[in-house]
Enzyme design. Structure first.
Site: not given
Length: 318
Positions: A91, A152, A137
């Site tokens: 991520c 994202d 995250h």
């Protein structure tokens, strides 16, 4: 010297990034993208997100196939790994890369931190015995025409496939028949139940329950915050990322008009999830098979010293 949060990529780097994600398919990509941002900033943002997640894999190979078994999320490091070397990233790799690309293209964007829910793993949907783990995250908040969107490109298998307007309970399509949405709600773990966060949820069909994937606030996080998060995620002995190698990539349909599948390498199998089903397309008998599968399915070509780095690790396929 500019801080990491203020760093931008050069026009040459932006051109290389656009080549990496194969968008758009014109001779001078950067000029074209800048022009389309002026006309349609939200549509261009959505196209960049889709091109990114179908081109750059989400994964943690650097923690297994390397001599150092570490992950650096500095802007230059993620560019070298994801663009120049054409490898995968988890991520914070992927979203750091996109963050600096978007800033360099003139978008108003900042990163924030999120908590992943255990429902995002193999937790049974029936028990709903889910909980949020510690901050680990990264999510990008992009402002377009006065409205904020969550973007994202670093969540992998169940990640969002388009920008999500920060609006409560407004479902949209994901990988058919899946749907995604944001809700604005409190976390069960909170003592103060008046505190609310944005929660990203997914359901695999209209008949299945909504499952929480992660939560996030609108508070801006700094590079030093992500340094701490990245260290814990990539180095803590109990971190799932240090024990298991996984790699995923979203896939376009035949006309490249929508994302309709995801390819997942985990354990000793490669699966493709599409149209509500998951099929094994390759079984890996040993680590040589996995190295070849990473090249075949994800375009990742590891160097010999990287391949040797997994020897003796629990993640090695023997």
């Amino acid at each position: 010297m500019a801080s990491a949060s203020l760093a931008t990529y050069t026009p040459d780097q932006l051109e290389l990034y656009l080549q990496r994600i194969d968008y758009p398919r014109v001779s001078n990509r950067l000029d074209h993208v800048r022009a389309t941002i002026q006309k349609s900033p939200l549509a261009t943002l959505a196209e960049l997100q889709r091109a990114h997640i179908t081109s750059i894999p989400w994964g943690n190979s650097a923690l297994h196939y390397s001599a150092h078994h570490t992950i650096s999320i500095g802007p230059a490091c993620v560019f070298e790994k994801l663009v120049s070397r054409r490898l995968d990233g988890y991520c914070m790799d992927n979203n750091v890369l996109l963050y600096h690309v978007l800033r360099s293209l003139g978008y108003t964007v900042y990163p924030t931190g999120g908590r992943v829910n255990t429902a995002a793993s193999a937790a049974p949907t029936e028990s709903r015995d889910w909980f949020y783990v510690g901050l680990g995250h990264m999510v990008l908040i992009v402002t377009v025409d006065g409205q904020k969107y969550a973007v994202d490109v670093g969540f992998g298998n169940n990640g969002p496939t388009s920008p999500l307007l920060l609006k409560h309970d407004s479902p949209s399509g994901c990988i058919d028949p899946s749907e995604m949405r944001l809700i604005y709600d409190t976390l069960p773990e909170f003592v103060d139940q008046t505190q609310k966060l944005w929660i990203y949820q997914v359901r695999y069909s209209r008949d299945s329950p909504w499952m929480p994937m992660y939560s996030f606030a609108e508070v801006e996080f700094l590079p030093q915050d992500f340094e701490v998060m990245n260290f814990a995620t990539s180095q803590r002995r109990t971190s799932w990322f240090t024990q298991t190698l996984v790699c995923t990539r979203m896939m376009f349909n035949e006309t490249e008009t929508a994302i309709d599948a995801v390819c997942v390498l985990a354990g000793n199998t490669v699966k493709i999830r599409a149209h509500g089903r998951s099929d094994v397309v390759e079984t890996l008998k040993n680590d040589d098979d996995r190295v070849k599968a990473l090249a075949k399915w994800f375009g990742m070509h590891l160097q010999q010293h990287e391949i040797e780095g997994i020897r003796g690790l629990v993640s090695q396929i023997k």
